[in-house]
Design an enzyme around this catalytic site. Sequence first.
Site, PDB file in Angstrom:
ATOM      1  CG  ASP A 107      -6.982 -17.841   9.327  1.00 47.04           C
ATOM      2  OD1 ASP A 107      -7.316 -18.509   8.336  1.00 47.04           O
ATOM      3  OD2 ASP A 107      -6.733 -18.354  10.435  1.00 47.04           O
ATOM      4  NE  ARG A 117     -17.570 -21.686  11.683  1.00 46.77           N
ATOM      5  CZ  ARG A 117     -16.676 -22.283  10.927  1.00 46.77           C
ATOM      6  NH1 ARG A 117     -16.783 -22.238   9.622  1.00 46.77           N
ATOM      7  NH2 ARG A 117     -15.677 -22.954  11.453  1.00 46.77           N
TER       8      ARG A 117
END
Length: 440
Positions: free
Chosen positions: A310, A402
Site C-alpha cells: 500500500d 475511500r
Amino acid sequence: MPHKFVVEGGARLQGSVRVSGSKNAALPMMAAALLAKGPTILRNVPDLSDVRLMAEILETLGADVTLFAEPGVVVIDVVDEAPIHAPYELVSEMRASFCVLGPLLARRGEAHVSQPGGCTLGERPVDLHIKGIQAIGCEVDFVRGDVIAKGRPTGGRVYLGGPMGPSVTGTANVLCASVMSSGVTIIDQAACEPEISNLVEMLNNMGAKIRGGGTSRLVIEGVDELRPANIAVIPDRIEAGTLMIASAITRGDVTLEQCDPDVMLALFDKFTEMRVPFERLDATTVRINCPNRAKAADLATLPYPGFPTDLQSPLMALLCVSEGYALVEEKIYPERFMHVPEYRRLGADIRKQFNTAIVTGVDKVYGAPVAATDLRAGAGLILMGLAAEGTTDVMKIQHVDRGYDRLEDKLTSLGANIKRVEFFPRRRASDRNSKRARAA
Ligand code: EPU
C-alpha cells in the site's frame, strides 16, 4: 457532482499532523461486531467512505450503526440476528465487505456473501478464505455469484499461505469464523499485519481465546458466546507513511503525532537507504526533516513486516524525483502499477515489465491532469503534484476518499496548496443526443 484535487506544486511542508485510525484495521473490526448481540463501541475510527459503506452493509445485516456522534466513535448495535445475506450491490462496491462472511457464519450458522470480483490491483481471489472455512468443518457452496457457507465450525488445522504469502482479510475471516467453534483451531501462515493483531485484541476483549496475535501461528480455543467490544483502532501506518513521504518529497519538516513507529520499520529502513532523515521523538511521534534530495533505493513489497504494497505507489512518487535509479518489485499484487502511466504524464521516467519497474529519478516533474485508478495510486499522484512545477489536477478522487481521512485538510495544515473543487465532466455527444431523443 464529482470532485477533483487541484494541487499547486512547490510548497515545502512544515508542521505537525495527527495520524487517523487505520482503515484496514477498522473495516474487519466493524464486521467482527456481528459476533455479539448488543452495542460494540469502536474508538479512533477514521471518517472514510469505506467506513460509511461498511456501516450500510452492517445495517442490512441487522445492526443499528451510529457514526461519529463523538469524534472517532462508531457504535454498532446488533439488534436483529436473522439476516445472513450480503448482496452483490454492496459487496461489489468494496472488497473488504467480504469480511462479514466469518462473523455471520460463526454467529448465525450460515452466511451468503457475494463473491468479490477482480479490481484494478488484479484478480484478487478468495480461495484461501474458502479453504480455511472448509478446514474448520463448514460447507461452502457457490450459487449465482454468492459464497454460501454453512454449519457449526468444529475447529481444525488451517494453512493460509498462498502464492503471494498469507491473506490479510482471509486471516480475519477464518479467525472470526473459528472463535466460537466447538474445538481448537490452529491457523498457520496467518497474516502478521498489525491490523490482524488489532482484530485479535478486539476478539479477546469480547471473550475469545486466541493466542499468537502478530505471529504466523494463531491458536484459537472455541468459546460458547462473545460479548460486545469496546476498543480503539490502531493508528493508520499507511496514512502515516504517505504523510512522511509527503514531507520527504517536498523537502519538508513534518512531525507525525499519534502514529506507531514500531510497525513502520520497513519504511524507516528504506528512508535510511534513501538518506531521508527521520527521528523518533517519542513512542508515538516521528519527525521527517528532509532538506536534501533523496537518493534512489531498490524496493520490493512483501507481507508484514516487509515493505507494504500500500506504500509502493507513494514511495515510487519519491523515487521519481530522487537521485539515481531504482528497481521496484511488486510481490503482493503483480499488476499494481496502474499509476505508472499517470506518473509518466507528469514527466517521470519509468520502465515497466511484468511485476517490476525501473524508475530513473528526474530533476523535475511538471503538473498535468491525471486520474487516480485506485486509492494508493491517488495518494501517489497527490505527492507527485506537491513536487511538480505548476498545477496538477487529480481526477477520480473518490478513490482517495475511500481510505484517507481529510487528506487535503491535513496537507493544507502543513502548508500544501491543494483544493477540492467540483468539476463538470465533459458530456459525450452520444449523451447529448440521447437526451434530445428523450425530450423529443
Ligand atoms: N490471495 C490469494 N488468495 C486469497 C486471498 C488473497 O491468492 O484467497 C492473494 C492476493 O491476490 C494477493 C495476496 O494474496 O496477491 C495478498 O492479498 P490479501 O488477501 O492479503 O489482500 P486483502 O486482504 O484483500 C488487504 C488490504 C489491502 C492490502 C492487502 C495486502 C484490507 C481491507 N485490505 O487486502 O489494502 O493491499 O491486504 O497488504 O485490509 C488498500 O488499503 O489500498 C488495500 C488494497
